[in-house]
Scaffold this motif. Structure first.
Motif, PDB file in Angstrom:
ATOM      1  N   SER A   1      68.658  72.060  41.676  1.00 21.08           N
ATOM      2  CA  SER A   1      69.603  72.293  41.216  1.00 21.08           C
ATOM      3  C   SER A   1      69.371  73.862  40.635  1.00 21.08           C
ATOM      4  N   VAL A   2      68.315  74.351  41.216  1.00 23.34           N
ATOM      5  CA  VAL A   2      67.714  75.404  40.388  1.00 23.34           C
ATOM      6  C   VAL A   2      68.407  76.363  40.764  1.00 23.34           C
TER       7      VAL A   2
ATOM      8  N   TRP B   1      72.389  61.556  39.439  1.00 29.63           N
ATOM      9  CA  TRP B   1      72.177  62.538  40.966  1.00 29.63           C
ATOM     10  C   TRP B   1      71.240  64.399  40.757  1.00 29.63           C
ATOM     11  N   LYS B   2      70.515  63.966  40.803  1.00 32.76           N
ATOM     12  CA  LYS B   2      68.866  64.311  40.965  1.00 32.76           C
ATOM     13  C   LYS B   2      69.050  65.704  40.516  1.00 32.76           C
ATOM     14  N   ASN B   3      69.902  65.950  39.541  1.00 31.94           N
ATOM     15  CA  ASN B   3      69.972  66.954  39.082  1.00 31.94           C
ATOM     16  C   ASN B   3      68.621  67.270  38.115  1.00 31.94           C
ATOM     17  N   PHE B   4      68.062  66.238  37.056  1.00 32.20           N
ATOM     18  CA  PHE B   4      66.687  66.920  36.624  1.00 32.20           C
ATOM     19  C   PHE B   4      65.834  65.057  37.148  1.00 32.20           C
ATOM     20  N   VAL B   5      64.842  66.120  36.686  1.00 30.25           N
ATOM     21  CA  VAL B   5      63.417  64.430  36.525  1.00 30.25           C
ATOM     22  C   VAL B   5      63.430  64.629  35.474  1.00 30.25           C
ATOM     23  N   ALA B   6      63.331  62.953  34.831  1.00 26.31           N
ATOM     24  CA  ALA B   6      62.928  62.654  33.651  1.00 26.31           C
ATOM     25  C   ALA B   6      61.274  61.844  33.635  1.00 26.31           C
ATOM     26  N   VAL B   7      60.319  62.748  33.116  1.00 25.71           N
ATOM     27  CA  VAL B   7      59.106  62.061  32.855  1.00 25.71           C
ATOM     28  C   VAL B   7      59.052  61.796  31.250  1.00 25.71           C
ATOM     29  N   GLN B   8      58.425  60.607  31.070  1.00 24.79           N
ATOM     30  CA  GLN B   8      58.200  59.871  29.524  1.00 24.79           C
ATOM     31  C   GLN B   8      57.624  60.459  29.514  1.00 24.79           C
ATOM     32  N   ASP B   9      57.572  60.147  28.011  1.00 19.60           N
ATOM     33  CA  ASP B   9      56.382  61.331  26.963  1.00 19.60           C
ATOM     34  C   ASP B   9      55.320  60.335  26.146  1.00 19.60           C
TER      35      ASP B   9
END
Length: 180
Positions: A107-108, A76-84
């Motif tokens: 979201s902010v 839903w595009k509330n978070f951006v996820a980046v592989q660590d």
């Protein structure tokens, strides 16, 4: 009025507010937003899970449900996820993808708006019980503050003081004689 694509498209980032599991999604977004206010922008699912498990409402919550909730909020595009990949030492660890999560800009702003809406009646010269409830919740956190950092205590204290000031202003506005 001009009807554009921007006007007529669904705002995916707001789905979490009314979805079936809104109580979980809203809690997750609020936790991330509170961390965002402390300038902690990126977090791991383990940090979220650890926080949620401290609350009775999440006593049956599992890490798998946490991962699923984060996946839904990403969709839903509330978070951006980046592989660590910083801590990856083996190919297996790389395949097991660890992600860091950050709130999206939408979201902010949505969380800012929901906080404003939650307090709307409080700020409109009425003696709304939600402000007193929030002060009560803040006071109940007093014993927790002993083990918190100075920065966290400062944020808590500032919030509590602002609520007391707002309560004082609201009761003054409430009892002020009305002009006819």
């Amino acid at each position: 009025m001009q009807i554009t694509d921007k006007l007529t498209k669904q705002i995916d980032e707001m789905r979490y507010i009314t979805a079936e599991n809104a109580w979980r999604y809203r809690t997750i977004l609020r936790f991330f937003y509170l961390q965002y206010e402390k300038m902690k922008y990126w977090m791991y699912k383990e940090e979220l899970f650890q926080e949620l498990k401290t609350h009775d409402e999440f006593k049956d919550y599992t890490m798998e449900t946490c991962r699923q909730d984060l996946d839904v909020l990403i969709s839903w595009k509330n978070f951006v996820a980046v592989q660590d990949t910083a801590k990856v030492a083996t190919v297996e660890e790389f395949k097991n993808k660890q992600f860091r999560y950050e709130l999206s800009e939408y979201s902010v702003e949505i969380e800012r708006l929901t906080i404003k809406l939650e307090n709307l009646f409080v700020e409109s010269a009425s003696l709304e019980s939600s402000l007193l409830e929030r002060i009560k919740e803040q006071i109940e956190k007093l014993t927790e503050m002993v083990s918190k950092s100075e920065k966290e205590v400062g944020v808590w204290w500032g919030s509590l003081n602002n609520d007391f000031k707002r309560l004082n202003q609201n009761y003054q506005d409430y009892i002020r004689p009305k002009c006819h």
